[in-house]
Design an enzyme around this catalytic site. Structure first.
Site, PDB file in Angstrom:
ATOM      1  N   HIS A  61       0.875  -1.187   0.000  1.00  0.00           N
ATOM      2  CA  HIS A  61       0.000   0.000   0.000  1.00  0.00           C
ATOM      3  C   HIS A  61       0.909   1.233   0.000  1.00  0.00           C
ATOM      4  O   HIS A  61       1.614   1.482  -0.968  1.00  0.00           O
ATOM      5  CB  HIS A  61      -0.929  -0.104   1.220  1.00  0.00           C
ATOM      6  CG  HIS A  61      -2.085   0.846   1.253  1.00  0.00           C
ATOM      7  ND1 HIS A  61      -2.477   1.611   0.187  1.00  0.00           N
ATOM      8  CD2 HIS A  61      -2.943   1.165   2.267  1.00  0.00           C
ATOM      9  CE1 HIS A  61      -3.530   2.340   0.533  1.00  0.00           C
ATOM     10  NE2 HIS A  61      -3.831   2.101   1.788  1.00  0.00           N
ATOM     11  N   HIS A  93      -2.439  -2.388  -9.873  1.00  0.00           N
ATOM     12  CA  HIS A  93      -3.382  -1.758  -8.948  1.00  0.00           C
ATOM     13  C   HIS A  93      -4.627  -2.613  -8.895  1.00  0.00           C
ATOM     14  O   HIS A  93      -5.031  -3.189  -9.902  1.00  0.00           O
ATOM     15  CB  HIS A  93      -3.733  -0.342  -9.429  1.00  0.00           C
ATOM     16  CG  HIS A  93      -4.351   0.488  -8.358  1.00  0.00           C
ATOM     17  ND1 HIS A  93      -5.694   0.463  -8.088  1.00  0.00           N
ATOM     18  CD2 HIS A  93      -3.793   1.351  -7.465  1.00  0.00           C
ATOM     19  CE1 HIS A  93      -5.929   1.281  -7.082  1.00  0.00           C
ATOM     20  NE2 HIS A  93      -4.812   1.823  -6.680  1.00  0.00           N
ATOM     21  N   ASP A 104       2.698   5.375  -7.270  1.00  0.00           N
ATOM     22  CA  ASP A 104       3.950   5.333  -6.533  1.00  0.00           C
ATOM     23  C   ASP A 104       5.177   5.092  -7.390  1.00  0.00           C
ATOM     24  O   ASP A 104       6.293   5.125  -6.886  1.00  0.00           O
ATOM     25  CB  ASP A 104       3.870   4.255  -5.442  1.00  0.00           C
ATOM     26  CG  ASP A 104       3.002   4.730  -4.303  1.00  0.00           C
ATOM     27  OD1 ASP A 104       3.039   5.944  -4.025  1.00  0.00           O
ATOM     28  OD2 ASP A 104       2.280   3.907  -3.713  1.00  0.00           O
TER      29      ASP A 104
HETATM   30  N1  ACO Z   1       4.643  -7.233 -10.534  1.00  0.00           N
HETATM   31  C1  ACO Z   1       4.520  -8.439 -11.109  1.00  0.00           C
HETATM   32  N2  ACO Z   1       3.380  -9.139 -11.170  1.00  0.00           N
HETATM   33  C2  ACO Z   1       2.299  -8.583 -10.616  1.00  0.00           C
HETATM   34  C3  ACO Z   1       2.333  -7.319 -10.009  1.00  0.00           C
HETATM   35  C4  ACO Z   1       3.560  -6.639  -9.977  1.00  0.00           C
HETATM   36  N3  ACO Z   1       3.685  -5.432  -9.415  1.00  0.00           N
HETATM   37  N4  ACO Z   1       1.104  -7.015  -9.546  1.00  0.00           N
HETATM   38  C5  ACO Z   1       0.317  -8.054  -9.850  1.00  0.00           C
HETATM   39  N5  ACO Z   1       1.048  -8.997 -10.504  1.00  0.00           N
HETATM   40  C6  ACO Z   1       0.543 -10.241 -11.067  1.00  0.00           C
HETATM   41  C7  ACO Z   1       0.323 -11.267  -9.996  1.00  0.00           C
HETATM   42  O1  ACO Z   1       1.469 -12.058  -9.779  1.00  0.00           O
HETATM   43  C8  ACO Z   1      -0.833 -12.045 -10.568  1.00  0.00           C
HETATM   44  O2  ACO Z   1      -0.305 -12.889 -11.571  1.00  0.00           O
HETATM   45  P1  ACO Z   1      -0.925 -14.386 -11.757  1.00  0.00           P
HETATM   46  O3  ACO Z   1      -2.334 -14.157 -12.215  1.00  0.00           O
HETATM   47  O4  ACO Z   1      -0.040 -15.012 -12.755  1.00  0.00           O
HETATM   48  O5  ACO Z   1      -0.848 -15.023 -10.407  1.00  0.00           O
HETATM   49  C9  ACO Z   1      -1.667 -10.989 -11.274  1.00  0.00           C
HETATM   50  O6  ACO Z   1      -0.728  -9.966 -11.629  1.00  0.00           O
HETATM   51  C10 ACO Z   1      -2.769 -10.399 -10.414  1.00  0.00           C
HETATM   52  O7  ACO Z   1      -2.194  -9.986  -9.181  1.00  0.00           O
HETATM   53  P2  ACO Z   1      -3.007  -9.784  -7.843  1.00  0.00           P
HETATM   54  O8  ACO Z   1      -2.066  -9.809  -6.690  1.00  0.00           O
HETATM   55  O9  ACO Z   1      -4.145 -10.749  -7.829  1.00  0.00           O
HETATM   56  O10 ACO Z   1      -3.590  -8.342  -8.062  1.00  0.00           O
HETATM   57  P3  ACO Z   1      -4.239  -7.445  -6.948  1.00  0.00           P
HETATM   58  O11 ACO Z   1      -5.217  -6.580  -7.628  1.00  0.00           O
HETATM   59  O12 ACO Z   1      -4.715  -8.257  -5.792  1.00  0.00           O
HETATM   60  O13 ACO Z   1      -2.985  -6.594  -6.404  1.00  0.00           O
HETATM   61  C11 ACO Z   1      -1.441  -4.885  -5.978  1.00  0.00           C
HETATM   62  C12 ACO Z   1      -2.822  -5.240  -6.540  1.00  0.00           C
HETATM   63  C13 ACO Z   1      -1.325  -5.352  -4.525  1.00  0.00           C
HETATM   64  C14 ACO Z   1      -1.284  -3.366  -5.992  1.00  0.00           C
HETATM   65  C15 ACO Z   1      -0.357  -5.563  -6.836  1.00  0.00           C
HETATM   66  O14 ACO Z   1      -0.462  -5.151  -8.181  1.00  0.00           O
HETATM   67  C16 ACO Z   1       1.048  -5.316  -6.318  1.00  0.00           C
HETATM   68  O15 ACO Z   1       1.518  -6.062  -5.460  1.00  0.00           O
HETATM   69  N6  ACO Z   1       1.778  -4.282  -6.848  1.00  0.00           N
HETATM   70  C17 ACO Z   1       3.080  -3.954  -6.367  1.00  0.00           C
HETATM   71  C18 ACO Z   1       2.979  -3.127  -5.093  1.00  0.00           C
HETATM   72  C19 ACO Z   1       2.515  -1.717  -5.365  1.00  0.00           C
HETATM   73  O16 ACO Z   1       3.001  -1.026  -6.256  1.00  0.00           O
HETATM   74  N7  ACO Z   1       1.570  -1.262  -4.526  1.00  0.00           N
HETATM   75  C20 ACO Z   1       1.033   0.117  -4.607  1.00  0.00           C
HETATM   76  C21 ACO Z   1      -0.406   0.105  -4.985  1.00  0.00           C
HETATM   77  S1  ACO Z   1      -1.001   1.725  -5.213  1.00  0.00           S
HETATM   78  C22 ACO Z   1      -1.276   2.264  -3.626  1.00  0.00           C
HETATM   79  O17 ACO Z   1      -1.458   1.572  -2.686  1.00  0.00           O
HETATM   80  C23 ACO Z   1      -1.273   3.703  -3.469  1.00  0.00           C
END
Ligand code: ACO
Length: 439
Positions: free
Chosen positions: A278, A317, A373
């Site tokens: 987050h 996201h 971010d």
């Molecule tokens: N890098 C690589 N792969 C990713 C990423 C990433 N940043 N984000 C998601 N994926 C992949 C997952 O591995 C998953 O792949 P799969 O289907 O093969 O298993 C797929 O994309 C879906 O991912 P989820 O975790 O189910 O997506 P969710 O919507 O739950 O997660 C989140 C959103 C937590 C923001 C995620 O994209 C993430 O971890 N990003 C990196 C952290 C980040 O930048 N957070 C800031 C968010 S913005 C904020 O809070 C202000």
């Protein structure tokens, strides 16, 4: 505002043939959200003993926890609205305190209202001397976010009247205090971590100008913030001010639903924000860019991400599956700031990382785009703000959104203490075995 007439949907339980009719309620327009009361499902039972059907929704992927008129996010179209205004327009034309007023009061302020609000915030920036002593108790290397979470919670003990959350006048006072004091606590946390004396607020400066003063003033009589950096920080605060029912805002509402005071609720929301998925993400982005080090290392790093070794921080996201409109504004500001402070080698790494990722099937198929971010850390770094302060900066800005949501919640006639259900998968009732009979 036009609200469509209620419609119904009929739910058919294939297990029993039972039907139940459920009324759909809409947001401003159907595309702003449409929902049926989850409680209607409880009438669907296989027998009298059955508790009734629940929705199962880990992570609340498809659950509306409230009705809200503050912020709207359309993740598929990449739209973010605050009280109906686009984030792009607010970032371009408003100041952070103006946006704060908009979020809290529902309308953009008139010139008089803004002057009054600015005066009230500016004159509540000083914290009680005992709070300063409280902060002195932290270890020299304490993470500023830990200090912020604890110190905001401690504010609760200075304002016992804040516990009367039903009192509108008291609520307004606490909101003003929190918006005003968050930058002071944040800056004090930083100064503590570098062993420098705390700098008192300067009421002649803007909200962000004063924050920079409290962070960076040394021996000069008057601190003059660099206007480009002051403006960049103000825009970043606008971009982080609210984002509907995200993780930390849900915590604010959950804690607030027990009628806890706003200081402990903001402390809890800040704790939720501190996680790397987050508000901690921008700190992780900078660490990631430093680890990659140079543009030629980017392809190797992307391969490791695709192999599942780690995530590309600042990408992806839960809601935005097209682009994050805040990221577009930030990219522009990054260029303005770096033109002022001199380029950063990490910017080249970030641009290359974005370019390669956006062309790569792995990221395209999963709709992973840079989020707010991805570039914000680079701006913070250029301003001279240390990595450990990134999530603290986010918390300063988001405090406004938390408070607007908290205030809205307390005025909601449907307010109930938050208490989700579960699907129990443990043992059925069993007979207790005395210790000598176990094993
Ligand atoms: N890098 C690589 N792969 C990713 C990423 C990433 N940043 N984000 C998601 N994926 C992949 C997952 O591995 C998953 O792949 P799969 O289907 O093969 O298993 C797929 O994309 C879906 O991912 P989820 O975790 O189910 O997506 P969710 O919507 O739950 O997660 C989140 C959103 C937590 C923001 C995620 O994209 C993430 O971890 N990003 C990196 C952290 C980040 O930048 N957070 C800031 C968010 S913005 C904020 O809070 C202000």
């Amino acid at each position: 505002m036009p609200t469509p007439a209620p419609d119904t949907v009929t739910l058919l339980d294939d297990r029993t043939g039972q039907r139940t009719e459920s009324t759909v309620t809409y947001g401003t327009y159907p595309r702003y959200g449409a929902a049926i009361p989850a409680i209607d499902l409880r009438t669907l039972k296989v027998d009298d003993d059955d508790f009734g059907l629940l929705t199962y929704d880990p992570g609340f992927m498809n659950t509306a926890s409230c009705r809200s008129a503050i912020t709207f996010v359309d993740g598929d179209r990449g739209i973010l609205l605050h009280r109906g205004y686009t984030i792009e327009e607010l970032a371009e034309r408003s100041t952070f305190l103006e946006v704060a007023y908009l979020l809290l009061e529902g309308e953009l302020p008139t010139a008089d209202q803004l002057a009054d609000w600015t005066h009230r915030v500016t004159h509540h920036t000083i914290v009680h001397e005992s709070l300063k002593k409280f902060m002195d108790g932290f270890r020299y290397d304490a993470h500023p976010m830990g200090m912020l979470v604890s110190t905001v919670a401690a504010l609760s003990t200075f304002y016992p009247e804040a516990r009367d959350v039903r009192d509108g006048a008291s609520r307004a006072k606490q909101i003003q205090r929190l918006v005003a004091k968050m930058p002071t606590i944040a800056a004090f946390a930083y100064r503590h971590s570098i062993g420098m004396p705390y700098v008192y607020p300067d009421n002649d400066l803007s909200y962000t100008g004063n924050f920079l003063n409290m962070m960076f003033r040394m021996t000069e009589r008057t601190y003059l913030p660099n206007p480009v950096l002051e403006h960049a920080l103000d825009v970043l605060f606008i971009l982080h001010a609210d984002h509907e029912q995200n993780c930390s805002t849900s915590v604010m509402r959950s804690v607030g639903s027990s009628l806890a005071d706003p200081y402990v609720a903001v402390a809890a929301a800040s704790a939720a924000l501190s996680g790397p998925l987050h508000g901690g993400a921008n700190e992780q982005v900078l660490r990631m860019l430093e680890t990659i080090g140079s543009t030629d290392q980017v392809p190797k790093y992307i391969e490791r991400v695709k192999a599942g070794e780690f995530r590309l921080m600042g990408f992806g996201h839960r809601v935005y599956k097209n682009h994050d409109p805040r990221a577009t504004v930030i990219k522009k500001i990054t260029e303005q700031v770096l033109a002022q402070t001199g380029s950063s080698p990490l910017l080249d790494v970030a641009v290359e990382l974005e370019r390669i990722a956006l062309e790569d099937d792995y990221f395209v198929e999963r709709k992973l785009y840079p989020n707010v971010d991805f570039y914000s850390g680079l701006i913070y770094q250029a301003i001279g703000l240390p990595t450990t302060m990134f999530s603290v900066l986010f918390a300063i800005a988001r405090t406004v959104g938390w408070l607007a949501q908290w205030q809205e919640m307390l005025g909601d006639p449907e307010l109930k203490i938050v208490r989700p259900r579960q699907v129990y998968t443990g043992e059925d009732t069993r007979t207790y075995v005395p210790i000598e009979g176990r094993g």
